[in-house]
Motif scaffolding. Structure first.
Motif, PDB file in Angstrom:
ATOM      1  N   LYS A   1       1.037  -1.650   0.084  1.00 58.88           N
ATOM      2  CA  LYS A   1       0.070  -0.222  -0.211  1.00 58.88           C
ATOM      3  C   LYS A   1       0.763   1.065  -0.028  1.00 58.88           C
ATOM      4  O   LYS A   1       0.435   2.130  -0.629  1.00 58.88           O
ATOM      5  N   TYR A   2       2.365   1.253   0.499  1.00 62.20           N
ATOM      6  CA  TYR A   2       2.490   2.424   0.795  1.00 62.20           C
ATOM      7  C   TYR A   2       3.953   1.835  -0.257  1.00 62.20           C
ATOM      8  O   TYR A   2       4.805   3.297  -0.926  1.00 62.20           O
TER       9      TYR A   2
ATOM     10  N   SER B   1       3.753  -8.708  -0.719  1.00 60.64           N
ATOM     11  CA  SER B   1       3.685  -7.904   0.899  1.00 60.64           C
ATOM     12  C   SER B   1       4.388  -8.715   1.776  1.00 60.64           C
ATOM     13  O   SER B   1       4.733  -9.674   1.596  1.00 60.64           O
ATOM     14  N   GLY B   2       5.104  -8.065   2.169  1.00 54.56           N
ATOM     15  CA  GLY B   2       5.886  -7.936   3.449  1.00 54.56           C
ATOM     16  C   GLY B   2       7.506  -8.077   2.472  1.00 54.56           C
ATOM     17  O   GLY B   2       8.300  -8.213   3.669  1.00 54.56           O
ATOM     18  N   LYS B   3       7.688  -8.107   1.592  1.00 47.72           N
ATOM     19  CA  LYS B   3       8.802  -7.663   0.621  1.00 47.72           C
ATOM     20  C   LYS B   3       8.710  -6.603  -0.307  1.00 47.72           C
ATOM     21  O   LYS B   3       9.898  -6.298  -0.684  1.00 47.72           O
ATOM     22  N   ALA B   4       7.922  -5.864  -0.078  1.00 44.66           N
ATOM     23  CA  ALA B   4       7.795  -4.784  -1.383  1.00 44.66           C
ATOM     24  C   ALA B   4       8.536  -3.851  -0.800  1.00 44.66           C
ATOM     25  O   ALA B   4       8.615  -3.076   0.007  1.00 44.66           O
TER      26      ALA B   4
END
Length: 210
Positions: free
Chosen positions: A143-144, A192-195
């Protein structure tokens, strides 16, 4: 002059320059240009560009970075076929271009704008610049941590170690909060978690973004 033509002109002008420091190479607002060779990290206090991994970014390598900033204020004339078609509002946004030479061949590098200047240590440059800040740091939430909220400039070099990339975002940097461009060892993750994650920081370039 359109944004694309303006940036192309700025890039062409910078490419024709001898390698110089940002202070010597930077043209007037709204452009910023940096064109320099990489130096050992021990010289971070005086160098514009430093390398932390000489096997991937040797000191013989060079980098060119250009920023074009549109504030969204004012009006522009629209000309087509020699006729004036009136005024239209300028769009707000930031265009960033990077070109590299002499890096490791056939390698995909993750590249992002960071918040702090380069230092002798890879983590000196701080986190990624985000238009909307993730309240949880380090940011790995898509998201960010994404190419619309950050400036991503991933480059895949060719057999000669050359490559380029560009980014257009619909916002401007906050004054003094975008200070460098960091080259990472791997391609930028998106899950997600690695973005936003791209492995070790192998080089850094100080850029006085507008």
């Amino acid at each position: 002059m359109s944004l694309v033509k303006a940036v192309t002109a700025a890039v062409a002008m910078g490419a024709s320059m001898a390698i110089a420091t940002p202070a010597a190479a930077a043209p007037p607002h709204p452009f910023v240009i940096v064109h320099d060779s990489f130096q050992p990290a021990s010289q971070a206090k005086t160098a514009s560009a430093v390398t932390y991994d000489k096997s991937l970014v040797p000191t013989s390598a060079s980098v060119f970075i250009a920023e074009a900033r549109l504030s969204g204020k004012g009006m522009k004339n629209h000309h087509e076929g020699g006729e004036n078609h009136g005024h239209y509002p300028m769009h707000k946004g930031t265009f960033v271009f990077i070109s590299v030479r002499g890096l490791a061949a056939d390698h995909h590098f993750g590249i992002h704008v960071h918040t702090k200047p380069c230092g002798t240590k890879p983590d000196s440059s701080g986190p990624h610049y985000q238009n909307k800040k993730d309240p949880k740091q380090p940011s790995t939430n898509p998201k960010y941590a994404n190419p619309h909220n950050e400036v991503w400039l991933d480059v895949t070099t060719n057999g000669a170690g050359k490559g380029w990339a560009k980014s257009w975002v619909k916002w401007n940097f906050r004054s003094g909060e975008a200070r460098s461009v960091v080259i990472h060892k791997h391609a930028t993750g998106t899950a997600s978690g690695k973005a936003g994650q791209a492995g070790a920081r192998v080089a850094c370039v100080n850029v006085p973004f507008k």
